[in-house]
Design a protein around this motif. Structure first.
Motif, PDB file in Angstrom:
ATOM      1  N   THR A 126       0.843  -1.178   0.000  1.00 33.59           N
ATOM      2  CA  THR A 126       0.000   0.000   0.000  1.00 33.59           C
ATOM      3  C   THR A 126       0.883   1.234   0.000  1.00 33.59           C
ATOM      4  N   SER A 127       0.571   2.167  -0.861  1.00 34.32           N
ATOM      5  CA  SER A 127       1.312   3.419  -0.919  1.00 34.32           C
ATOM      6  C   SER A 127       1.016   4.240   0.331  1.00 34.32           C
TER       7      SER A 127
ATOM      8  N   TRP B 113       1.594   8.191   2.005  1.00 37.56           N
ATOM      9  CA  TRP B 113       1.966   9.547   1.639  1.00 37.56           C
ATOM     10  C   TRP B 113       2.847  10.142   2.722  1.00 37.56           C
TER      11      TRP B 113
ATOM     12  N   THR C  60       7.451   2.304  -1.020  1.00 35.51           N
ATOM     13  CA  THR C  60       6.071   2.535  -1.463  1.00 35.51           C
ATOM     14  C   THR C  60       5.611   3.973  -1.208  1.00 35.51           C
TER      15      THR C  60
ATOM     16  N   ASP D 229       4.859   7.937  -1.391  1.00 34.89           N
ATOM     17  CA  ASP D 229       4.463   8.916  -2.398  1.00 34.89           C
ATOM     18  C   ASP D 229       4.645  10.288  -1.763  1.00 34.89           C
TER      19      ASP D 229
END
Length: 168
Positions: free
Chosen positions: A8-9, A11, A77, A79
């Motif tokens: 899962t990305s 942030w 992963t 971002d």
């Protein structure tokens, strides 16, 4: 044949990404080497069964290796791109909201909880998309009111006042 779960990305702000990258390099290099040297020194003392220094260093080595794996996965992963400025609550957004019946605005940044360490003292909290508040508001639009069940079991009504891309 089984499929592996896709990572899962998460942030992160650029500041947090850089801090965690530096922490990973420290763990991989000097911290790992220091523990290896302590294990070697303790091993040279002889009987390992009753060697507290050896066992403490081995425990620390296990913690360092687990931290390295966790950071590698997170950074792999991660971002750090700014999301669209579309008024929709999403990771990377600074969200201004108000509880129904309250006249005080509150703010939170939706992203990984590790961000919080880099912005202590700022006028917002950090909630992950998986937190109760983050999950309830994720995808909601500016101007909408969302109901969700708080961890205390009470139903809360929250009005989204704004959701803008976070900038350092």
């Amino acid at each position: 044949m089984t499929q592996s779960a896709q990572p899962t990305s998460v942030w992160l702000t650029k500041k947090t990404f850089d801090r965690l990258s530096a922490e990973l390099e420290d763990l991989r290099g000097p911290r790992r080497q220091e523990v290896i040297e302590r294990i070697s020194s303790a091993r040279d003392e002889g009987d390992l069964k009753e060697n507290g220094g050896y066992h403490a260093a081995k425990d620390e080595q296990g913690k360092i290796e687990a931290s390295i794996r966790q950071l590698e996965e997170m950074l792999e992963t991660a971002d750090t791109d700014a999301p669209d400025d579309d008024g929709v609550v999403a990771p990377g957004k600074l969200v201004t909201y108000r509880y129904a019946g309250d006249d005080e605005d509150e703010k939170f940044l939706m992203g990984a909880r590790e961000i919080e360490d880099d912005y202590e003292g700022d006028d917002f909290e950090v909630f992950s998309p998986q937190s109760p508040l983050g999950a309830a508001l994720n995808g909601a639009r500016k101007g909408e009111t969302v109901e969700f069940e708080a961890p205390n079991g009470r139903t809360q009504r929250i009005e989204i006042l704004d959701a803008v891309p976070f900038t350092d």
